[in-house]
Design a protein around this motif. Structure first.
Motif, mmCIF file in Angstrom:
data_model
loop_
_atom_site.group_PDB
_atom_site.id
_atom_site.type_symbol
_atom_site.label_atom_id
_atom_site.label_comp_id
_atom_site.label_asym_id
_atom_site.label_seq_id
_atom_site.Cartn_x
_atom_site.Cartn_y
_atom_site.Cartn_z
ATOM 1 N N LYS A 169 -58.610 61.489 -14.129
ATOM 2 C CA LYS A 169 -58.083 61.424 -13.273
ATOM 3 C C LYS A 169 -56.748 62.125 -13.841
ATOM 4 N N ALA A 170 -55.768 62.961 -12.942
ATOM 5 C CA ALA A 170 -54.749 63.700 -13.623
ATOM 6 C C ALA A 170 -53.986 64.074 -11.603
ATOM 7 N N PHE A 171 -52.607 63.295 -12.175
ATOM 8 C CA PHE A 171 -51.884 63.139 -10.497
ATOM 9 C C PHE A 171 -50.513 64.035 -11.036
ATOM 10 N N ILE A 172 -50.570 65.201 -10.941
ATOM 11 C CA ILE A 172 -49.412 66.506 -10.354
ATOM 12 C C ILE A 172 -48.869 66.470 -9.657
ATOM 13 N N GLY A 173 -47.583 66.573 -9.659
ATOM 14 C CA GLY A 173 -46.028 67.220 -9.239
ATOM 15 C C GLY A 173 -46.271 68.885 -9.354
ATOM 16 N N ILE A 174 -45.792 68.920 -7.885
ATOM 17 C CA ILE A 174 -45.796 70.863 -7.933
ATOM 18 C C ILE A 174 -44.806 71.377 -7.246
ATOM 19 N N PHE B 121 -51.247 76.957 -7.301
ATOM 20 C CA PHE B 121 -50.155 75.745 -7.805
ATOM 21 C C PHE B 121 -48.752 76.695 -8.597
ATOM 22 N N THR B 122 -47.440 76.434 -8.217
ATOM 23 C CA THR B 122 -46.408 77.439 -9.660
ATOM 24 C C THR B 122 -45.386 76.019 -9.464
ATOM 25 N N THR B 123 -44.518 76.744 -10.847
ATOM 26 C CA THR B 123 -43.713 76.087 -10.669
ATOM 27 C C THR B 123 -42.282 77.007 -11.729
ATOM 28 N N PRO B 124 -41.614 76.791 -11.803
ATOM 29 C CA PRO B 124 -40.183 77.417 -12.197
ATOM 30 C C PRO B 124 -40.025 77.764 -13.358
ATOM 31 N N ASP B 125 -40.693 76.711 -13.969
ATOM 32 C CA ASP B 125 -40.652 76.577 -15.439
ATOM 33 C C ASP B 125 -41.499 76.230 -17.077
ATOM 34 N N GLU C 292 -56.798 70.810 -16.881
ATOM 35 C CA GLU C 292 -58.214 71.098 -18.598
ATOM 36 C C GLU C 292 -58.486 70.115 -19.059
ATOM 37 N N CYS C 293 -58.167 68.874 -19.221
ATOM 38 C CA CYS C 293 -58.293 67.762 -19.701
ATOM 39 C C CYS C 293 -58.604 66.661 -18.375
ATOM 40 N N SER C 294 -58.540 67.145 -17.557
ATOM 41 C CA SER C 294 -58.716 66.395 -16.039
ATOM 42 C C SER C 294 -60.074 65.672 -15.941
ATOM 43 N N GLU C 295 -61.018 65.263 -14.897
ATOM 44 C CA GLU C 295 -62.278 65.667 -13.945
ATOM 45 C C GLU C 295 -62.098 65.744 -13.195
ATOM 46 N N GLU C 296 -61.229 65.321 -12.765
ATOM 47 C CA GLU C 296 -60.371 65.603 -11.111
ATOM 48 C C GLU C 296 -58.334 65.533 -11.426
ATOM 49 N N VAL C 297 -58.817 66.619 -10.559
ATOM 50 C CA VAL C 297 -57.232 66.103 -10.070
ATOM 51 C C VAL C 297 -56.474 66.348 -8.716
ATOM 52 N N PHE C 298 -55.071 65.283 -8.714
ATOM 53 C CA PHE C 298 -54.593 65.451 -7.926
ATOM 54 C C PHE C 298 -53.734 66.188 -7.583
ATOM 55 N N VAL C 299 -53.158 67.050 -6.505
ATOM 56 C CA VAL C 299 -51.696 67.417 -7.171
ATOM 57 C C VAL C 299 -50.781 66.737 -5.764
ATOM 58 N N VAL C 300 -49.624 66.179 -6.035
ATOM 59 C CA VAL C 300 -49.123 65.436 -5.264
ATOM 60 C C VAL C 300 -48.275 66.693 -4.477
ATOM 61 N N ALA C 301 -47.426 66.499 -3.178
ATOM 62 C CA ALA C 301 -47.082 67.659 -2.186
ATOM 63 C C ALA C 301 -46.939 67.512 -1.326
ATOM 64 N N ASP C 302 -45.678 67.708 -1.305
ATOM 65 C CA ASP C 302 -45.183 67.647 0.708
ATOM 66 C C ASP C 302 -45.345 68.522 1.236
ATOM 67 N N HIS C 303 -45.304 68.525 2.691
ATOM 68 C CA HIS C 303 -45.176 70.101 3.211
ATOM 69 C C HIS C 303 -44.607 71.148 3.258
ATOM 70 N N THR C 304 -43.220 70.682 2.693
ATOM 71 C CA THR C 304 -42.136 72.321 2.257
ATOM 72 C C THR C 304 -42.569 73.040 0.986
ATOM 73 N N LYS C 305 -43.725 72.195 0.274
ATOM 74 C CA LYS C 305 -44.152 72.842 -1.274
ATOM 75 C C LYS C 305 -45.085 74.101 -1.323
ATOM 76 N N PHE C 306 -45.535 74.505 0.684
ATOM 77 C CA PHE C 306 -46.902 75.480 0.945
ATOM 78 C C PHE C 306 -45.779 76.420 1.323
ATOM 79 N N ASN C 307 -46.943 77.101 1.195
ATOM 80 C CA ASN C 307 -47.033 78.549 1.439
ATOM 81 C C ASN C 307 -45.395 78.988 0.606
#
Length: 256
Positions: free
Chosen positions: A166-171, A180-184, A196-211
């Motif tokens: 599993k991977a836990f990714i901030g975005i 999913f995008t990031t400035p850098d 790419e290396c993980s069987e499952e990926v979880f993006v952790v992000a609060d509601h302000t990151k949407f749209n």
């Protein structure tokens, strides 16, 4: 309150909330409507915000990224409950990737005493994990000072040699079309490799990151499960075809 102090308060509030009503500013800053209108006009002329009907929103710069110190002050309660939801996804014997970030670091004190191994690109995360006695690998490379993330070719090549449960990714931004995008670009490459290396990926992000969309794409929207706080009806409709796990209002209240 001095004009500069009032303007700084407006920008600080916008960084936290992304959008704010003029009437809210009148009440919070104890200022007249005409004063707030003038402040918003001048801040817009300086390129710091965009006036909208009844208020203002943060001027979205695709390359803008807050420092880790600034991020720590934003949506603190939401990050804690998202961290709880994330830790609930970890199983015995998992090998996980823990991305640098102010939400993923909230996961560490909550990780149960399970037989897991962690790979991370964050020195502070690695130190905390090691102090808890959790087997940890830290990727090598250059440290980005503003976010304390290890980046670069060395980190990517190391990560490519691993297989993770599993991977836990901030975005920084989530959009149903742009994904999913990031400035850098360097951070985007490390995050993409973790996908790419993980069987499952979880993006952790609060509601302000949407749209929202940032400069560099990490992955398509369907590539991960999003772990977030409670979304508005409009956001739920916008992302109805996306796999999302939410916390609840009760969870938020319990941490406030």
């Amino acid at each position: 309150m001095l004009t500069d102090e009032r303007k700084n308060r407006i920008i600080e509030l916008l960084k936290k909330e992304n959008i704010v009503k003029s009437q809210t500013l009148v009440q919070l800053l104890n200022a007249s409507e005409s004063t707030i209108r003038r402040d918003l006009k001048e801040l817009e002329e300086d390129g710091l915000l965009k006036r909208v009907h009844g208020g203002a929103r943060i001027n979205q710069n695709l390359s803008l990224e807050f420092s880790v110190t600034e991020k720590k002050l934003i949506n603190v309660v939401q990050k804690k409950v998202i961290a709880e939801l994330a830790v609930a996804q970890i199983n015995e014997n998992d090998i996980i990737f823990l991305d640098a970030g102010t939400t993923t670091i909230e996961m560490i004190p909550l990780i149960p005493n399970k037989n897991i191994r962690v790979v991370t690109n964050a020195p502070k995360h690695a130190t905390m994990l090691a102090e808890m006695g959790i087997p940890t690998m830290i990727l090598g490379g250059d440290i980005k000072l503003s976010t304390n993330a290890v980046l670069g070719t060395s980190a990517i090549q190391q990560l490519k040699q691993l297989r993770l449960n599993k991977a836990f990714i901030g975005i920084n931004a989530i959009d149903s079309n742009y994904g999913f995008t990031t400035p850098d670009i360097e951070e985007a490459l490390v995050k993409r490799t973790a996908f790419e290396c993980s069987e499952e990926v979880f993006v952790v992000a609060d509601h302000t990151k949407f749209n929202k969309a940032a400069f560099c794409k990490v992955a398509n929207i369907e590539s991960a499960v999003i772990l977030t706080d409670e979304l508005s009806k409009d956001l739920k409709e916008d992302f109805k075809n996306t796999i999302i796990k939410e916390t609840t209002t009760h969870d938020l209240h319990a941490h406030s």
